[in-house]
Design a protein around this motif. Structure first.
Motif, PDB file in Angstrom:
ATOM      1  N   UNK A  34       0.844  -1.208   0.000  1.00  0.00           N
ATOM      2  CA  UNK A  34       0.000   0.000   0.000  1.00  0.00           C
ATOM      3  C   UNK A  34       0.876   1.253   0.000  1.00  0.00           C
ATOM      4  N   UNK A  35       1.967   1.181   0.769  1.00  0.00           N
ATOM      5  CA  UNK A  35       2.901   2.316   0.808  1.00  0.00           C
ATOM      6  C   UNK A  35       3.430   2.617  -0.599  1.00  0.00           C
ATOM      7  N   UNK A  36       3.840   1.574  -1.290  1.00  0.00           N
ATOM      8  CA  UNK A  36       4.381   1.764  -2.645  1.00  0.00           C
ATOM      9  C   UNK A  36       3.244   2.161  -3.599  1.00  0.00           C
ATOM     10  N   UNK A  37       2.067   1.581  -3.400  1.00  0.00           N
ATOM     11  CA  UNK A  37       0.910   1.892  -4.254  1.00  0.00           C
ATOM     12  C   UNK A  37       0.489   3.351  -4.146  1.00  0.00           C
ATOM     13  N   UNK A  38       0.474   3.889  -2.918  1.00  0.00           N
ATOM     14  CA  UNK A  38       0.078   5.302  -2.789  1.00  0.00           C
ATOM     15  C   UNK A  38       1.130   6.205  -3.401  1.00  0.00           C
ATOM     16  N   UNK A  39       2.399   5.805  -3.291  1.00  0.00           N
ATOM     17  CA  UNK A  39       3.475   6.599  -3.898  1.00  0.00           C
ATOM     18  C   UNK A  39       3.364   6.552  -5.426  1.00  0.00           C
ATOM     19  N   UNK A  40       3.031   5.374  -5.955  1.00  0.00           N
ATOM     20  CA  UNK A  40       2.898   5.225  -7.414  1.00  0.00           C
ATOM     21  C   UNK A  40       1.797   6.137  -7.952  1.00  0.00           C
ATOM     22  N   UNK A  41       0.719   6.236  -7.182  1.00  0.00           N
ATOM     23  CA  UNK A  41      -0.392   7.096  -7.602  1.00  0.00           C
ATOM     24  C   UNK A  41       0.027   8.570  -7.572  1.00  0.00           C
ATOM     25  N   UNK A  42       0.806   8.967  -6.551  1.00  0.00           N
ATOM     26  CA  UNK A  42       1.319  10.352  -6.501  1.00  0.00           C
ATOM     27  C   UNK A  42       2.217  10.615  -7.707  1.00  0.00           C
ATOM     28  N   UNK A  43       3.094   9.658  -7.991  1.00  0.00           N
ATOM     29  CA  UNK A  43       4.041   9.814  -9.097  1.00  0.00           C
ATOM     30  C   UNK A  43       3.279   9.987 -10.415  1.00  0.00           C
ATOM     31  N   UNK A  44       2.209   9.217 -10.556  1.00  0.00           N
ATOM     32  CA  UNK A  44       1.383   9.310 -11.763  1.00  0.00           C
ATOM     33  C   UNK A  44       0.724  10.695 -11.854  1.00  0.00           C
ATOM     34  N   UNK A  45       0.229  11.191 -10.726  1.00  0.00           N
ATOM     35  CA  UNK A  45      -0.421  12.508 -10.739  1.00  0.00           C
ATOM     36  C   UNK A  45       0.574  13.601 -11.138  1.00  0.00           C
ATOM     37  N   UNK A  46       1.819  13.440 -10.730  1.00  0.00           N
ATOM     38  CA  UNK A  46       2.831  14.461 -11.048  1.00  0.00           C
ATOM     39  C   UNK A  46       3.385  14.349 -12.462  1.00  0.00           C
ATOM     40  N   UNK A  47       3.583  13.108 -12.915  1.00  0.00           N
ATOM     41  CA  UNK A  47       4.350  12.929 -14.157  1.00  0.00           C
ATOM     42  C   UNK A  47       3.552  12.294 -15.294  1.00  0.00           C
ATOM     43  N   UNK A  48       2.383  11.708 -15.010  1.00  0.00           N
ATOM     44  CA  UNK A  48       1.623  11.000 -16.035  1.00  0.00           C
ATOM     45  C   UNK A  48       2.181   9.610 -16.312  1.00  0.00           C
ATOM     46  N   UNK A  49       3.200   9.203 -15.556  1.00  0.00           N
ATOM     47  CA  UNK A  49       3.813   7.872 -15.764  1.00  0.00           C
ATOM     48  C   UNK A  49       3.351   6.928 -14.654  1.00  0.00           C
ATOM     49  N   UNK A  50       2.867   5.748 -15.050  1.00  0.00           N
ATOM     50  CA  UNK A  50       2.445   4.755 -14.050  1.00  0.00           C
ATOM     51  C   UNK A  50       3.548   3.754 -13.803  1.00  0.00           C
ATOM     52  N   UNK A  51       4.212   3.830 -12.640  1.00  0.00           N
ATOM     53  CA  UNK A  51       5.329   2.922 -12.385  1.00  0.00           C
ATOM     54  C   UNK A  51       4.867   1.485 -12.144  1.00  0.00           C
ATOM     55  N   UNK A  52       5.771   0.564 -12.390  1.00  0.00           N
ATOM     56  CA  UNK A  52       5.552  -0.837 -12.024  1.00  0.00           C
ATOM     57  C   UNK A  52       5.953  -0.974 -10.554  1.00  0.00           C
ATOM     58  N   UNK A  97       5.891  -3.646  -8.568  1.00  0.00           N
ATOM     59  CA  UNK A  97       6.404  -4.944  -8.096  1.00  0.00           C
ATOM     60  C   UNK A  97       7.906  -4.925  -7.757  1.00  0.00           C
ATOM     61  N   UNK A  98       8.788  -4.468  -8.670  1.00  0.00           N
ATOM     62  CA  UNK A  98      10.209  -4.480  -8.318  1.00  0.00           C
ATOM     63  C   UNK A  98      10.530  -3.543  -7.151  1.00  0.00           C
ATOM     64  N   UNK A  99       9.731  -2.498  -7.004  1.00  0.00           N
ATOM     65  CA  UNK A  99       9.967  -1.535  -5.918  1.00  0.00           C
ATOM     66  C   UNK A  99       9.579  -2.162  -4.571  1.00  0.00           C
ATOM     67  N   UNK A 100       8.459  -2.874  -4.554  1.00  0.00           N
ATOM     68  CA  UNK A 100       8.053  -3.578  -3.318  1.00  0.00           C
ATOM     69  C   UNK A 100       9.128  -4.620  -2.963  1.00  0.00           C
ATOM     70  N   UNK A 101       9.581  -5.361  -3.973  1.00  0.00           N
ATOM     71  CA  UNK A 101      10.606  -6.398  -3.720  1.00  0.00           C
ATOM     72  C   UNK A 101      11.877  -5.781  -3.146  1.00  0.00           C
ATOM     73  N   UNK A 102      12.280  -4.666  -3.731  1.00  0.00           N
ATOM     74  CA  UNK A 102      13.518  -4.012  -3.285  1.00  0.00           C
ATOM     75  C   UNK A 102      13.386  -3.521  -1.836  1.00  0.00           C
ATOM     76  N   UNK A 103      12.236  -2.895  -1.533  1.00  0.00           N
ATOM     77  CA  UNK A 103      12.019  -2.400  -0.159  1.00  0.00           C
ATOM     78  C   UNK A 103      11.975  -3.552   0.825  1.00  0.00           C
ATOM     79  N   UNK A 104      11.274  -4.615   0.426  1.00  0.00           N
ATOM     80  CA  UNK A 104      11.111  -5.779   1.316  1.00  0.00           C
ATOM     81  C   UNK A 104      12.481  -6.334   1.690  1.00  0.00           C
ATOM     82  N   UNK A 105      13.372  -6.386   0.709  1.00  0.00           N
ATOM     83  CA  UNK A 105      14.678  -6.994   1.007  1.00  0.00           C
ATOM     84  C   UNK A 105      15.562  -6.058   1.836  1.00  0.00           C
ATOM     85  N   UNK A 106      15.187  -4.780   1.919  1.00  0.00           N
ATOM     86  CA  UNK A 106      16.021  -3.862   2.714  1.00  0.00           C
ATOM     87  C   UNK A 106      15.410  -3.557   4.082  1.00  0.00           C
ATOM     88  N   UNK A 107      14.289  -4.224   4.421  1.00  0.00           N
ATOM     89  CA  UNK A 107      13.650  -3.935   5.722  1.00  0.00           C
ATOM     90  C   UNK A 107      14.490  -4.482   6.873  1.00  0.00           C
TER      91      UNK A 107
END
Ligand code: ATR
Length: 273
Positions: free
Chosen positions: A243-261, A263-273
């Motif tokens: 959800x944390x990454x999902x809300x950020x993705x939505x903000x990023x889309x509102x700012x830039x018009x780009x919808x990020x993927x 999945x790799x961001x969640x994986x990366x964060x998970x491995x650094x927790x």
């Protein structure tokens, strides 16, 4: 270079800068994204100062400023109006500021990613604070069969439920859950109890009968709420990192018009927790 920041207090722990840099990399954009610590007294001055820079395009706002910023922006999205709070500010071409809230889209996007259905589902939402209020509209838009809001302080659950359009959505206190026939498809924990390692005092029978449990909190190991659900035999238990990454993705889309993927961001964060 376009500039962004996240305001909050505390803010040092915020993962938003690294999340947005990963999104920018995907989009082939170069951005600056900082953390800004503010106080209740200097928040508006700090926000105004940030946007004086011509290359400042937007910001995120987290606790405890989400309500304060909703009064500052020129315009509010429909969801932000209902939530009474803003987590994303967008500087528009004409120089005015739009406030939006992306927590709800972040949650439902994550539930979708996890294959958890909301349409026609019987949902129990625990908590009636800002986090619950922020996601209600997005949940209702997906037409659950039934939504019950249960909160430690009963009046707050009733107040929140009274904003909802149907008698299929009700608010009760935790104590009344004893009398509820347990038949939920999904339980969402929006209380801040997990942050202090506490369990919301709801009957085990309610938890154990649910197919799926989602905690908006997350950590390096499952929250006490999710651990308890597992102990009671709940098969699908999910934390709020997505959800944390999902809300950020939505903000990023509102700012830039780009919808990020996400999945790799969640994986990366998970491995650094
Ligand atoms: P947030 O923005 O995180 O929602 P909030 O608006 O302060 O923060 O709301 C916190 C929510 O978590 C409330 O629903 C609160 O219940 P009360 O209204 O009874 O205070 C709930 N909460 C916090 N600690 C809790 C605990 N130990 N057990 C159950 N609920 C808890």
């Amino acid at each position: 270079m376009n500039k962004y920041t996240v305001f909050g207090n505390p803010i040092a722990q915020s993962k938003s800068p690294s999340i947005h840099q990963m999104f920018a990399e995907q989009a082939g954009l170069t951005i600056e994204y900082d953390r800004t610590l503010a106080t209740k007294e200097n928040f508006i001055a700090s926000l105004t100062h940030f946007f004086l820079a011509g290359d400042a395009k937007g910001c995120n706002v987290t606790s405890p400023f989400k309500e304060q910023v909703a009064k500052w922006v020129d315009d509010l999205s429909a969801a932000a109006k209902i939530a009474g709070s803003v987590n994303t500010v967008i500087k528009k071409e004409d120089g005015t500021f739009l406030g939006d809230t992306t927590d709800g889209p972040g949650l439902v996007q994550d539930l979708g990613r996890l294959g958890v259905q909301i349409k026609n589902a019987r949902i129990l939402l625990l908590g009636a604070g800002g986090a619950a209020r922020g996601v209600l509209q997005s949940i209702l838009a997906l037409e659950p069969e039934f939504l019950m809001i249960a909160n430690r302080t009963e009046e707050k659950a009733q107040q929140l439920a009274s904003l909802l359009p149907s008698e299929n959505f009700i608010g009760i206190g935790f104590k009344q859950l004893d009398e509820v026939k347990p038949a939920f498809d999904l339980i969402i924990n929006s209380t801040s109890a997990s942050l202090t390692g506490e369990l919301p005092a709801i009957p085990d029978s309610i938890m154990s009968s649910s197919a799926c449990v989602y905690d908006m909190s997350y950590g390096d190991k499952p929250t006490v709420f999710l651990q308890h659900a597992k102990t009671l035999g709940v098969v699908d238990t999910f934390d709020g990192l997505g959800m944390l990454v999902g809300q950020a993705a939505e903000s990023f889309y509102l700012w830039t018009g780009y919808r990020p993927n996400v999945v790799p961001v969640i994986d990366s964060l998970r491995s650094s927790l």
